[in-house]
Design an enzyme around this catalytic site. Structure first.
Site, mmCIF file in Angstrom:
data_model
loop_
_atom_site.group_PDB
_atom_site.id
_atom_site.type_symbol
_atom_site.label_atom_id
_atom_site.label_comp_id
_atom_site.label_asym_id
_atom_site.label_seq_id
_atom_site.Cartn_x
_atom_site.Cartn_y
_atom_site.Cartn_z
ATOM 1 N N CYS A 34 0.827 -1.208 0.000
ATOM 2 C CA CYS A 34 0.000 0.000 0.000
ATOM 3 C C CYS A 34 0.866 1.264 0.000
ATOM 4 O O CYS A 34 1.540 1.556 0.987
ATOM 5 C CB CYS A 34 -0.921 -0.058 1.231
ATOM 6 S SG CYS A 34 -1.747 1.480 1.634
ATOM 7 N N CYS A 37 0.059 3.815 2.699
ATOM 8 C CA CYS A 37 0.507 3.295 4.010
ATOM 9 C C CYS A 37 1.981 3.625 4.216
ATOM 10 O O CYS A 37 2.382 4.058 5.294
ATOM 11 C CB CYS A 37 0.310 1.782 4.087
ATOM 12 S SG CYS A 37 -1.406 1.239 3.948
#
Length: 110
Positions: A34, A37
């Site tokens: 991600c 993230c």
């Protein structure tokens, strides 16, 4: 990856590390693939230092630990949830500004 002051939690340790914690806990639900993230990871690291002793910081890899994110209805990552006294106090979804995360923490610790 979690830094030295951020703990890695999993489905097995969530109850003890988060729900039974004496201090508020910010849990970063994330995954290695991600991009957003990874983008907020340094921000979480900075906040870990700034709120040392006031808030415990934890990361939970949603790919390796599907039960906990499912339990809290997490469908998008990154999602940050701040737990206090075993209950959800604040929730933020997406890569947001450090000031927004700090404001959410301040609501819980003040």
């Amino acid at each position: 990856m979690a830094g030295a002051s951020i703990i890695e939690i999993n489905d097995g340790t969530f109850e003890q590390e988060v729900l039974q914690s004496d201090v508020p806990v910010l849990v970063d639900f994330w995954a290695p693939w991600c991009g957003p993230c990874r983008a907020i990871a340094p921000v979480i690291e900075e906040l870990t230092t700034e709120y040392a002793g006031k808030v415990k910081m934890a990361k939970c890899n949603v790919d390796d630990n599907p039960k906990t994110p499912s339990r809290y209805g997490i469908r998008a990552i990154p999602t940050l949830i701040i737990f206090k006294g075993g209950n959800v106090s604040e929730q933020i979804t997406g890569a947001v500004a450090k000031s927004q995360i700090a404001a959410a923490i301040d609501k819980v610790v003040s």
